[in-house]
Design a protein around this motif. Sequence first.
Motif, PDB file in Angstrom:
ATOM      1  N   THR A  51       0.767  -1.092   0.187  1.00  0.00           N
ATOM      2  CA  THR A  51       0.172   0.117  -0.014  1.00  0.00           C
ATOM      3  C   THR A  51       0.717   1.246  -0.105  1.00  0.00           C
ATOM      4  O   THR A  51       0.649   2.246  -0.526  1.00  0.00           O
ATOM      5  N   LEU A  54       1.621   1.662  -3.681  1.00  0.00           N
ATOM      6  CA  LEU A  54       0.383   2.444  -4.227  1.00  0.00           C
ATOM      7  C   LEU A  54       0.264   4.038  -3.655  1.00  0.00           C
ATOM      8  O   LEU A  54       0.002   4.667  -4.754  1.00  0.00           O
ATOM      9  N   ALA A  55       0.749   4.209  -2.630  1.00  0.00           N
ATOM     10  CA  ALA A  55       0.481   5.587  -2.286  1.00  0.00           C
ATOM     11  C   ALA A  55       1.392   6.431  -2.897  1.00  0.00           C
ATOM     12  O   ALA A  55       1.173   7.589  -3.187  1.00  0.00           O
ATOM     13  N   SER A  58       0.133   6.894  -6.309  1.00  0.00           N
ATOM     14  CA  SER A  58      -0.826   7.491  -6.341  1.00  0.00           C
ATOM     15  C   SER A  58      -1.056   8.789  -6.927  1.00  0.00           C
ATOM     16  O   SER A  58      -2.022   9.174  -7.526  1.00  0.00           O
ATOM     17  N   THR A 137      -2.802   1.836 -13.448  1.00  0.00           N
ATOM     18  CA  THR A 137      -3.038   3.087 -12.761  1.00  0.00           C
ATOM     19  C   THR A 137      -3.251   4.163 -13.864  1.00  0.00           C
ATOM     20  O   THR A 137      -4.045   5.013 -13.765  1.00  0.00           O
ATOM     21  N   SER A 235       1.661  12.256  -4.374  1.00  0.00           N
ATOM     22  CA  SER A 235       2.151  11.098  -3.920  1.00  0.00           C
ATOM     23  C   SER A 235       2.811  11.129  -2.546  1.00  0.00           C
ATOM     24  O   SER A 235       2.483  10.270  -1.700  1.00  0.00           O
ATOM     25  N   SER A 238      -0.270  11.156  -0.397  1.00  0.00           N
ATOM     26  CA  SER A 238      -0.646   9.682  -0.067  1.00  0.00           C
ATOM     27  C   SER A 238       0.210   8.872   0.533  1.00  0.00           C
ATOM     28  O   SER A 238      -0.092   8.135   1.393  1.00  0.00           O
ATOM     29  N   SER A 242      -0.067   6.660   3.955  1.00  0.00           N
ATOM     30  CA  SER A 242       0.120   5.271   4.109  1.00  0.00           C
ATOM     31  C   SER A 242       1.257   4.991   4.886  1.00  0.00           C
ATOM     32  O   SER A 242       1.261   4.148   5.599  1.00  0.00           O
TER      33      SER A 242
END
Length: 512
Positions: A51, A54-55, A58, A137, A235, A238, A242
């Motif tokens: 995650t 992903l963050a 993101s 993404t 990012s 995010s 995270s």
Amino acid sequence: MKKQSLIKGTIILGVAGIIAKFLGLFFRLPLVMLIGDEGIGYYQMSYPLYTFFLATASGIPVAVSKMVSERNAVGDREGVLIVLRKAILMMSILGGGFTIFLLVFSKNLVTFLNWDHKSFYSLLGISFAPLFISIVTPFRGFFQGLQNMTPTAVSQIIEQIGRVLVGVGLAYLLLGKGVEFSAGGAAFGATFGAVIAGIYLIIKYVRTIKQFGNLKVKNDMSVLTKLIYTAIPISIGSAVSSVMSLLDSILVPQNLIKAGFSYKGAAELYGQLTGKAFVLINVPLTLSMALCISIVPVISAAFVLNRRTELISKLETSLRISMAIGIPSFLGLFFMANPVMNLIFPGHASGSYILRYLSISIPFIVLSQTTTAILQGVGKYSLPVINLLIGCTAKVIITSNLVPLPSFNVYGAIIGTIVGYLVAAILNLIAIKVNFKVKLKYYDIIIKPAYASAIMILGVVFLYTYVYNRTMNNAISCVISIFSGIIIYAIFIILFGIFSYEDIKRRLVKKR
């Protein structure tokens, strides 16, 4: 391509997200039964690293969404395609690099983070997921920028189906080798889900660009520069969020041991917090994330076209929707924590008190996410990052000091989460008032949804008690009371004027 309104886009993504989350719950149910709280703990220790990737990545789909929306608003279709291609290049480098890093340094990470050595297999199982999610993404950001949320919604469901089927299947097949191998097999499901979601999005993209006609796309490196400039602060924001989860995976198990728990006991409590309570908390947060994804392109388009009236209208609508999601979700899980936990994890319902008190954080998380998306939509990237960093700092201080105390233990982490997001949400609201020079209508945004939510939860608790006393069946009582609560709430948000029926109908059928 037809655009979707803010409310319609949010509903499409929200419904898909909830379906995906429920599929995820069905993933957790057999997983909990197969590997128990201990195995879930090993699985969850590695998951924050995924995650975290992903963050960190993101910001790219959000930046793609914003830049595609701005170019599409002025009819620059060539620019739309340039943005997507540069985003794919960036994500391929980022995702491939992260996968290689995890494969090479998995054992070192387990040692450095002081995790149980059995969590190594979960970390190894999830290592390939970043490589494949890096393809998914940018395409999601592309379609979101065109204000068409359907491909993203469908891909989320496809991804979760693949994750559930392969993850549970491998967990079952590897169980004989040990709970740690089973947890590793479950983690690999994320990779397969990303693969099939990527295939769907590529097919959808090929069909979509046929509507663009024959375009000669130039190699404009300035687009890559702007993409990086836009994506990095998003990012970072995010990533800070995270990092809260990542820090929990480091701080909570270690400090639970200081509080007097064994390694196994600490893993079980951490599993209840992150593998059960946070999973259920994330169901209503799916609607919040759907709102955030829909906000950015809509706000960006209004901002770039200098339509202030429309911009303020979208802002106020977004905040009303956020509280219309957050407040009833908090009350529902707070008062129905034990029935819901028994419904989702029958026979393994330990952790209901953790869920109850963690639910208090929902309105603050939702408000923090929504206000962050609003600020990002108008190019204020650094403000929400700084605000979230301040909130994260508060969370770390509280978690570090309260979790080692036996009287607080895991609830210290919950208090840290609540305070952290509360601080971030308040600071974001102040930033919105200053930057937009708008007086927020707190009565419409907070008080009215609170009234409707209070009436709803009274009805839910009454119906649950009434039905349970006659059936002695938790599942039937829970399902009936929850769906009745949804109907009650829908009626009262209209009666209280939070949203009018005509406005909802107009926005759902509106095509711009």
